[in-house]
Design an enzyme around this catalytic site. Structure first.
Site, PDB file in Angstrom:
ATOM      1  N   CYS A 156      -0.663  -3.088   1.394  1.00 45.17           N
ATOM      2  CA  CYS A 156      -1.582  -3.251   0.266  1.00 45.17           C
ATOM      3  C   CYS A 156      -2.549  -4.423   0.481  1.00 45.17           C
ATOM      4  O   CYS A 156      -3.413  -4.353   1.340  1.00 45.17           O
ATOM      5  CB  CYS A 156      -0.790  -3.380  -1.030  1.00 45.17           C
ATOM      6  N   ASN A 208      -0.883   1.062  -5.856  1.00 42.71           N
ATOM      7  CA  ASN A 208      -1.356   0.115  -6.861  1.00 42.71           C
ATOM      8  C   ASN A 208      -2.380  -0.812  -6.213  1.00 42.71           C
ATOM      9  O   ASN A 208      -2.045  -1.859  -5.683  1.00 42.71           O
ATOM     10  CB  ASN A 208      -0.198  -0.697  -7.433  1.00 42.71           C
ATOM     11  N   HIS A 213       2.416   1.889  -1.010  1.00 41.23           N
ATOM     12  CA  HIS A 213       3.706   1.189  -1.097  1.00 41.23           C
ATOM     13  C   HIS A 213       4.853   2.090  -0.630  1.00 41.23           C
ATOM     14  O   HIS A 213       5.401   2.853  -1.430  1.00 41.23           O
ATOM     15  CB  HIS A 213       3.955   0.734  -2.541  1.00 41.23           C
ATOM     16  N   GLN A 266      -5.624  -5.363   3.532  1.00 41.54           N
ATOM     17  CA  GLN A 266      -6.990  -5.825   3.293  1.00 41.54           C
ATOM     18  C   GLN A 266      -7.237  -7.166   3.983  1.00 41.54           C
ATOM     19  O   GLN A 266      -8.306  -7.383   4.576  1.00 41.54           O
ATOM     20  CB  GLN A 266      -7.219  -5.928   1.793  1.00 41.54           C
ATOM     21  N   SER A 316       1.506  -7.381  -8.599  1.00 40.83           N
ATOM     22  CA  SER A 316       0.150  -6.948  -8.274  1.00 40.83           C
ATOM     23  C   SER A 316      -0.668  -6.590  -9.512  1.00 40.83           C
ATOM     24  O   SER A 316      -1.891  -6.461  -9.439  1.00 40.83           O
ATOM     25  CB  SER A 316       0.192  -5.737  -7.320  1.00 40.83           C
ATOM     26  N   GLU A 355       7.831   1.312  -0.122  1.00 45.80           N
ATOM     27  CA  GLU A 355       9.068   0.958  -0.829  1.00 45.80           C
ATOM     28  C   GLU A 355       9.102   1.540  -2.241  1.00 45.80           C
ATOM     29  O   GLU A 355      10.119   1.453  -2.922  1.00 45.80           O
ATOM     30  CB  GLU A 355       9.212  -0.569  -0.892  1.00 45.80           C
TER      31      GLU A 355
END
Length: 352
Positions: free
Chosen positions: A245, A287, A327, A249, A45, A329
């Site tokens: 993430c 992120n 995130h 979107q 990312s 994870e």
């Protein structure tokens, strides 16, 4: 090697270039994590970005191959205050400098990262150049104008369909730059994973008789992926869908919502998020530079960021879709947010 960091707004910082000794241009952003630099360096990312670490010393526990989030690093650059020359950890396999050289990443050190972050917070994320040369105004302008990150997803996605076998739910994964730990979390739950390239057509995905579809994280502006949004629309109502993430979107855009670019993004492992359904606050790893700013009529907000009240989770009971912006994870808690993978599997139990 002596070098310069030149920001798009005209600010110039002097320091030393290490890692790959060369020039680079990218979007400069910052990360607030005290640890996790290896996961950051290998997170797809960050493709196209020059990352500033706010924590002053980086590299003190080295690099090991086990914690890689992808096969290589996609960063355009890495900026720190100081590097640890002698990493000390029983899992260490190489130094930070060695890893950067191996992955051809231009890095910059000896700069006041606090001052850099203040500039980014006040003026927003912008383009930056790391160079050892004395560039003219024309050369600087050309380098800035030639940088474009709109094709980032094409660089980080898998090139072919592959399977990770398991005895549980059969889940399709659209790979926009997926982190390995997302796949590991599904594997821990015995899922049978079919991983698809970013541009796979809906008709191809539906051939696999899946229990659900997962949309991964990834770099760049979600509105650049109009062809992906079109394919997601064709799957809505045919399979349960989950996303993380960039996946969130894209879901929002497919259902009629909209996204916006944050001034300087959320990057780090210490962001507080409230789960509205559980009425609990979790510390999360994040992120992203874009967020959902208009919620589709068919969805409701399930999570909010307590720093700026931005949308961190969405859900549609009718369409059997759920997603989060952060995130789970990432393990900052270290495993406080793993419950979301169990929620994904419950979602995938529904049959249309």
């Amino acid at each position: 090697m002596k070098g310069k960091l030149i920001l798009e707004n005209g600010n110039v910082f002097e320091g030393k270039i290490f890692g790959e000794l060369g020039d680079t241009v990218g979007e400069i952003v910052f990360n607030t994590g005290m640890t996790g630099y290896q996961e950051l360096l290998t997170d797809p990312s960050y493709c196209g970005q020059i990352v500033v670490m706010t924590y002053p010393m980086i590299g003190n526990y080295g690099i090991n191959l086990e914690d890689m989030e992808s096969d290589r690093s996609y960063l355009k650059g890495f900026i720190i205050k100081e590097d640890a020359k002698l990493p000390n950890n029983f899992r260490c396999e190489m130094t930070l400098d060695g890893f950067l050289r191996q992955n051809n990443i231009v890095a910059f050190k000896g700069v006041d990262t606090r001052q850099l972050v203040k500039i980014i917070r006040e003026e927003g994320a912008m383009k930056a150049i790391i160079t050892a040369e004395d560039l003219t105004e024309k050369e600087l302008s050309e380098k800035f104008n030639n940088f474009n990150n709109s094709k980032a997803v094409t660089k980080v996605s898998t090139k072919e369909i592959y399977e990770i076998k398991g005895s549980g739910k059969k889940i399709g994964v659209m790979d926009f730059g997926i982190k390995r730990n997302i796949l590991r979390n599904f594997q821990k739950r015995n899922c049978n994973l079919i991983v698809f390239p970013w541009d796979t057509k809906a008709e191809e995905i539906l051939k696999y008789d899946l229990d659900g579809l997962f949309l991964s994280n990834g770099p760049g502006d979600p509105t650049d992926l109009n062809n992906v949004i079109f394919e997601i629309k064709k799957i809505v109502g045919k399979l349960p869908i989950a996303g993380i993430c960039l996946g969130q979107q894209l879901i929002a855009l497919a259902l009629g919502g909209s996204t916006a670019k944050l001034k300087y993004g959320h990057r780090g492992c210490n962001h507080p998020v409230k789960d509205l359904e559980r009425n609990r606050i979790y510390i999360t790893s994040q992120n992203h530079g874009y967020v959902v700013d208009k919620v589709p009529d068919s969805m409701k907000v399930t999570h909010i960021n307590l720093n700026d009240n931005s949308i961190e989770g969405l859900k549609s009971d009718k369409l059997h879709i759920m997603s989060v912006q952060y995130h789970p994870e990432g393990c900052p808690g270290p495993e406080d947010n793993n419950y979301l993978f169990d929620d994904f599997l419950k979602l995938f139990e529904y049959k249309f």
